[in-house]
Design an enzyme around this catalytic site. Structure first.
Site, PDB file in Angstrom:
ATOM      1  CB  SER A  26      23.116 -54.661  60.095  1.00 12.59           C
ATOM      2  OG  SER A  26      22.762 -54.340  58.595  1.00 12.59           O
ATOM      3  CE  LYS A  32      25.147 -52.404  58.092  1.00 12.31           C
ATOM      4  NZ  LYS A  32      23.751 -51.911  57.678  1.00 12.31           N
ATOM      5  CE1 TYR A  80      27.176 -52.945  54.832  1.00 10.00           C
ATOM      6  CE2 TYR A  80      26.066 -53.595  52.710  1.00 10.00           C
ATOM      7  CZ  TYR A  80      25.812 -53.300  53.793  1.00 10.00           C
ATOM      8  OH  TYR A  80      24.890 -52.994  54.446  1.00 10.00           O
ATOM      9  CB  VAL A 135      18.063 -58.635  57.758  1.00  7.09           C
ATOM     10  CG1 VAL A 135      17.814 -56.990  57.793  1.00  7.09           C
ATOM     11  CG2 VAL A 135      19.240 -58.673  56.641  1.00  7.09           C
TER      12      VAL A 135
END
Length: 309
Positions: free
Chosen positions: A64, A67, A191, A261
């Protein structure tokens, strides 16, 4: 004030000796195979120095943390129009929650939870084939870090596509509300791949320099984003960068950050430095357990809280 050259090796030694290391992200099989004993840290200072300790040159899945970079690209593509499709508030819920999405009619609470990042990815897919969009994201990160050796871990991407049922549910749900403009499998494919980018702490710290320097890369002088946009990205990192543990990270560490993560965390000290830390074991919120502790100790030792005088 303490010297970084002394603080970082001491931190790495302290973290290596700890036994309470959290749990690796077993729900993504490839991440479950990572050695929980790993710990690396790197600090890229605005004066050009990069100081590292521990396993700072071992690549890991940034997950993440990607992002931040997709948000930066999407804001460059559609500007503030993005905020019609994604909110700017902390979620207070787990990063893959669908409950809030139902109540708020398919508008994700912020761009750092999974649903929000899928919408951001959908924005980047406009006018592109998935392969082109993935390439654009990867090239942007390579450009920021000034390192073309950064790659996507195909095994991690495949592992996420095989097991990412909750993300599939989120994408289909938003498509039903009209907040996804491409077929869910296309947006999800991009993604999953940008989450599977592999970087080491040194590369990750270097890639965040523009946020620590008012939107400019201090090494090249190249403007990546405006100072105002850099501040706004940092504000979102502070309030939303650690999912439902964001408030606690702001309280304990006091700098904008973003976790993944895979066990990585990037932290930004405006005007001073970009920090990357990696320890694969996660706490109950899905953030690196030892990484969070190390960030807190580093910020305290260097008096780096943005709330400090």
């Amino acid at each position: 004030m303490a010297e970084l050259e002394d603080v970082l090796p001491a931190l790495a030694s302290e973290m290596a000796a700890r036994t309470d290391r959290g749990e690796v992200a077993n729900y993504i099989p490839q991440l479950g195979n990572v050695d929980p004993q790993r710990f690396g840290i790197a600090v890229a200072l605005n004066d050009g120095r990069v100081i590292t300790a521990g396993d700072a040159d071992e690549a890991f899945s940034i997950q993440s943390i990607s992002k931040i970079f997709t948000l930066t690209l999407a804001l460059g593509t559609v500007g503030d129009g993005l905020w019609r499709r994604v909110g700017r508030e902390p979620s207070g819920n787990p990063f893959n929650s669908i409950v809030q999405l139902e109540r708020e009619l398919g508008i994700p609470r912020n761009p750092f939870i999974n649903a929000g990042a899928i919408v951001v990815t959908d924005v980047l897919l406009a006018g592109h084939q998935p392969r082109e969009a993935i390439g654009e994201i990867l090239r942007f990160i390579q450009f920021l870090a000034d390192d073309e050796s950064i790659v996507i871990d195909r095994d991690v991407a495949a592992s996420e596509q095989t097991t990412g049922y909750r993300n599939v549910a989120l994408a289909n749900y938003m498509r039903a509300f009209g907040n996804l403009q491409h077929q869910p499998e296309l947006s999800l494919g991009v993604y999953f791949h940008h989450c599977a980018i592999a970087m080491n702490c040194r590369q990750l710290a270097l890639s965040g320099r523009f946020l620590a320097h008012e939107g400019r890369n201090p090494a090249t002088g190249h403007t990546v984003v405006s100072p105002e946009r850099a501040r706004r990205i940092l504000a979102l990192m502070l309030t939303c960068g650690h999912y439902d543990g964001s408030g606690d990270f702001a309280f304990r560490v006091g700098i904008p950050g973003k976790s993944g993560v895979g066990g990585g965390i990037i932290g930004i000290v405006p005007g001073v430095a970009s920090i990357a830390v990696w320890s694969p074991g996660l706490n109950e919120n899905g953030n690196s357990k030892l990484g969070s502790i190390a960030m807190e100790k580093l910020a305290k030792a260097m008096n780096w809280s943005i709330f400090a005088p």
